[in-house]
Motif scaffolding. Structure first.
Motif, mmCIF file in Angstrom:
data_model
loop_
_atom_site.group_PDB
_atom_site.id
_atom_site.type_symbol
_atom_site.label_atom_id
_atom_site.label_comp_id
_atom_site.label_asym_id
_atom_site.label_seq_id
_atom_site.Cartn_x
_atom_site.Cartn_y
_atom_site.Cartn_z
ATOM 1 N N ASP A 150 87.489 67.290 -28.744
ATOM 2 C CA ASP A 150 87.756 66.732 -27.415
ATOM 3 C C ASP A 150 87.458 67.871 -26.443
ATOM 4 O O ASP A 150 88.307 68.718 -26.168
ATOM 5 C CB ASP A 150 89.216 66.283 -27.335
ATOM 6 C CG ASP A 150 89.533 65.545 -26.035
ATOM 7 O OD1 ASP A 150 88.696 65.583 -25.119
ATOM 8 O OD2 ASP A 150 90.629 64.964 -25.953
ATOM 9 N N THR A 151 86.241 67.891 -25.936
ATOM 10 C CA THR A 151 85.735 69.050 -25.201
ATOM 11 C C THR A 151 85.783 68.840 -23.699
ATOM 12 O O THR A 151 85.328 67.821 -23.186
ATOM 13 C CB THR A 151 84.285 69.357 -25.623
ATOM 14 O OG1 THR A 151 84.231 69.519 -27.043
ATOM 15 C CG2 THR A 151 83.785 70.626 -24.946
ATOM 16 N N ARG A 152 86.332 69.844 -23.003
ATOM 17 C CA ARG A 152 86.317 69.864 -21.541
ATOM 18 C C ARG A 152 85.251 70.848 -21.094
ATOM 19 O O ARG A 152 85.193 71.984 -21.564
ATOM 20 C CB ARG A 152 87.671 70.304 -20.982
ATOM 21 C CG ARG A 152 88.738 69.228 -21.065
ATOM 22 C CD ARG A 152 89.178 68.918 -22.470
ATOM 23 N NE ARG A 152 90.441 68.159 -22.488
ATOM 24 C CZ ARG A 152 91.142 67.952 -23.572
ATOM 25 N NH1 ARG A 152 90.743 68.429 -24.738
ATOM 26 N NH2 ARG A 152 92.264 67.251 -23.515
ATOM 27 N N PHE A 153 84.411 70.406 -20.169
ATOM 28 C CA PHE A 153 83.290 71.214 -19.703
ATOM 29 C C PHE A 153 83.586 71.781 -18.318
ATOM 30 O O PHE A 153 83.999 71.049 -17.413
ATOM 31 C CB PHE A 153 82.015 70.371 -19.668
ATOM 32 C CG PHE A 153 81.546 69.934 -21.027
ATOM 33 C CD1 PHE A 153 80.628 70.688 -21.734
ATOM 34 C CD2 PHE A 153 82.037 68.770 -21.592
ATOM 35 C CE1 PHE A 153 80.203 70.288 -22.989
ATOM 36 C CE2 PHE A 153 81.621 68.362 -22.851
ATOM 37 C CZ PHE A 153 80.700 69.117 -23.559
ATOM 38 N N PHE A 154 83.348 73.087 -18.188
ATOM 39 C CA PHE A 154 83.594 73.804 -16.939
ATOM 40 C C PHE A 154 82.288 74.413 -16.436
ATOM 41 O O PHE A 154 81.378 74.707 -17.211
ATOM 42 C CB PHE A 154 84.597 74.944 -17.144
ATOM 43 C CG PHE A 154 85.962 74.506 -17.586
ATOM 44 C CD1 PHE A 154 86.994 74.354 -16.663
ATOM 45 C CD2 PHE A 154 86.241 74.264 -18.926
ATOM 46 C CE1 PHE A 154 88.272 73.966 -17.064
ATOM 47 C CE2 PHE A 154 87.514 73.874 -19.338
ATOM 48 C CZ PHE A 154 88.518 73.724 -18.403
ATOM 49 N N MET A 155 82.234 74.656 -15.130
ATOM 50 C CA MET A 155 81.169 75.456 -14.530
ATOM 51 C C MET A 155 81.789 76.602 -13.757
ATOM 52 O O MET A 155 82.874 76.457 -13.183
ATOM 53 C CB MET A 155 80.305 74.615 -13.590
ATOM 54 C CG MET A 155 79.131 73.940 -14.259
ATOM 55 S SD MET A 155 77.892 73.314 -13.076
ATOM 56 C CE MET A 155 78.764 71.933 -12.377
ATOM 57 N N VAL A 156 81.083 77.727 -13.740
ATOM 58 C CA VAL A 156 81.524 78.878 -12.970
ATOM 59 C C VAL A 156 80.298 79.656 -12.525
ATOM 60 O O VAL A 156 79.281 79.705 -13.241
ATOM 61 C CB VAL A 156 82.474 79.778 -13.797
ATOM 62 C CG1 VAL A 156 81.746 80.446 -14.955
ATOM 63 C CG2 VAL A 156 83.155 80.818 -12.918
ATOM 64 N N ASP A 157 80.360 80.235 -11.348
ATOM 65 C CA ASP A 157 79.241 81.016 -10.831
ATOM 66 C C ASP A 157 79.127 82.334 -11.587
ATOM 67 O O ASP A 157 80.126 82.928 -11.997
ATOM 68 C CB ASP A 157 79.425 81.290 -9.335
ATOM 69 C CG ASP A 157 78.172 81.852 -8.704
ATOM 70 O OD1 ASP A 157 77.290 81.052 -8.332
ATOM 71 O OD2 ASP A 157 78.066 83.084 -8.591
ATOM 72 N N SER A 158 77.898 82.800 -11.760
ATOM 73 C CA SER A 158 77.657 84.031 -12.514
ATOM 74 C C SER A 158 78.233 85.268 -11.828
ATOM 75 O O SER A 158 78.331 86.333 -12.447
ATOM 76 C CB SER A 158 76.155 84.229 -12.750
ATOM 77 O OG SER A 158 75.473 84.320 -11.514
ATOM 78 N N SER A 159 78.633 85.143 -10.562
ATOM 79 C CA SER A 159 79.284 86.269 -9.888
ATOM 80 C C SER A 159 80.623 86.607 -10.537
ATOM 81 O O SER A 159 81.184 87.676 -10.291
ATOM 82 C CB SER A 159 79.493 85.949 -8.405
ATOM 83 O OG SER A 159 80.313 84.796 -8.245
ATOM 84 N N ALA A 160 81.130 85.709 -11.386
ATOM 85 C CA ALA A 160 82.382 85.965 -12.104
ATOM 86 C C ALA A 160 82.195 86.893 -13.297
ATOM 87 O O ALA A 160 83.180 87.310 -13.927
ATOM 88 C CB ALA A 160 82.991 84.645 -12.583
ATOM 89 N N ILE A 161 80.950 87.250 -13.619
ATOM 90 C CA ILE A 161 80.704 88.154 -14.747
ATOM 91 C C ILE A 161 81.193 89.554 -14.383
ATOM 92 O O ILE A 161 80.731 90.162 -13.424
ATOM 93 C CB ILE A 161 79.210 88.192 -15.112
ATOM 94 C CG1 ILE A 161 78.742 86.815 -15.589
ATOM 95 C CG2 ILE A 161 78.958 89.242 -16.195
ATOM 96 C CD1 ILE A 161 77.247 86.724 -15.847
ATOM 97 N N ALA A 162 82.126 90.061 -15.182
ATOM 98 C CA ALA A 162 82.678 91.397 -14.944
ATOM 99 C C ALA A 162 82.070 92.445 -15.860
ATOM 100 O O ALA A 162 82.009 93.629 -15.514
ATOM 101 C CB ALA A 162 84.194 91.369 -15.129
ATOM 102 N N HIS A 163 81.625 92.029 -17.036
ATOM 103 C CA HIS A 163 81.087 92.980 -18.009
ATOM 104 C C HIS A 163 80.322 92.191 -19.066
ATOM 105 O O HIS A 163 80.623 91.031 -19.327
ATOM 106 C CB HIS A 163 82.215 93.770 -18.671
ATOM 107 C CG HIS A 163 81.734 94.848 -19.604
ATOM 108 N ND1 HIS A 163 81.294 96.069 -19.153
ATOM 109 C CD2 HIS A 163 81.623 94.876 -20.958
ATOM 110 C CE1 HIS A 163 80.942 96.814 -20.182
ATOM 111 N NE2 HIS A 163 81.128 96.105 -21.291
ATOM 112 N N GLN A 164 79.332 92.856 -19.670
ATOM 113 C CA GLN A 164 78.619 92.232 -20.781
ATOM 114 C C GLN A 164 78.422 93.255 -21.887
ATOM 115 O O GLN A 164 77.955 94.373 -21.636
ATOM 116 C CB GLN A 164 77.266 91.670 -20.337
ATOM 117 C CG GLN A 164 76.532 90.944 -21.470
ATOM 118 C CD GLN A 164 75.376 90.090 -20.972
ATOM 119 O OE1 GLN A 164 75.067 90.082 -19.775
ATOM 120 N NE2 GLN A 164 74.734 89.360 -21.872
#
Length: 237
Positions: A156-170
């Motif tokens: 039972d999957t909930r799908f979200f979107m978020v802007d890439s500006s939320a990337i803090a580290h990779q």
């Protein structure tokens, strides 16, 4: 003597497990691009296809420290048509999307400069090591889908979107030939449509495009996909 089940009786469908998936959206250029990954060919579940990062909710997703809160309408949508709704469950679903994105891509979403979040969970250790507080702000719940009842693995999957500006580290080394995702791609919506996608991924892609046109911040009904008596249903919650 006990009665034996009829040889023609259908097995009881597996109970869907709570899960979450996330679309990272880069809107810095003229054409929005989204992040997708190719699943390993050896996987039993959806091998070799392009997907959005995601997976099932873990117990630690309920208690992990986070920055900010979900928008009121986001929380309300997450708690619609579920058993035992609570703010903790809504939070766990959103946190699961953040954690699974890291585990499959190496991308940590959140805020830096707040020190290290406290955690004893292996699932969240990287956030503490890199001093990233996972952030609930900016997550937009835009779709929900339940795996059909004839599948052995159901979510039972909930799908979200978020802007890439939320990337803090990779971090490096998460994606590769022996990993769950063998490659990552930043794709325009048209490029994503040309990839090898299963029906539900293609459907969610179109829902994401529609929601982006409406506005991510808008309080609008969320599409809910499920199967009932062999028919695919699209409802709104």
């Amino acid at each position: 003597m006990t009665d034996k089940p009829s040889p023609t009786a259908k097995p009881k469908p597996a109970t869907p497990r709570d899960a979450a998936s996330l679309i990272l959206l880069d809107q810095s250029g003229r054409t929005p691009r989204l992040l997708m990954g190719k699943r390993h060919q050896g996987h039993a579940f959806m091998p070799g296809v392009m997907v959005f990062p995601g997976g099932r909710v873990e117990p630690s997703d309920r208690s992990m420290s986070a920055y900010g809160m979900l928008a009121d309408h986001t929380e309300r949508g997450l708690l619609t048509r579920i058993v035992r709704p609570s703010p903790t469950k809504a939070r766990a679903l959103a946190m699961s999307a953040i954690r699974e994105t890291f585990e499959e891509t190496g991308i940590l979403l959140g805020e830096k400069g707040l020190g290290a979040p406290a955690t004893s969970s292996e699932h969240w250790r990287a956030f503490a090591e890199h001093e990233v507080f996972p952030s609930l702000e900016g997550l937009h719940f835009f779709a929900r889908a339940i795996t059909p009842p004839d599948r052995s693995r159901r979510f039972d999957t909930r799908f979200f979107m978020v802007d890439s500006s939320a990337i803090a580290h990779q971090t490096d080394g998460v994606v590769g030939p022996d990993s769950e995702l063998t490659e990552l791609k930043w794709l325009s919506f048209d490029e994503a449509r040309a990839e090898n996608l299963v029906w539900i991924t293609r459907t969610i892609l179109e829902e994401a495009a529609k929601r982006l046109e409406i506005g991510l911040e808008k309080d609008v009904p969320v599409p809910f996909y499920r199967e009932w008596r062999g028919k695919r249903l699209r409802e709104e919650i």
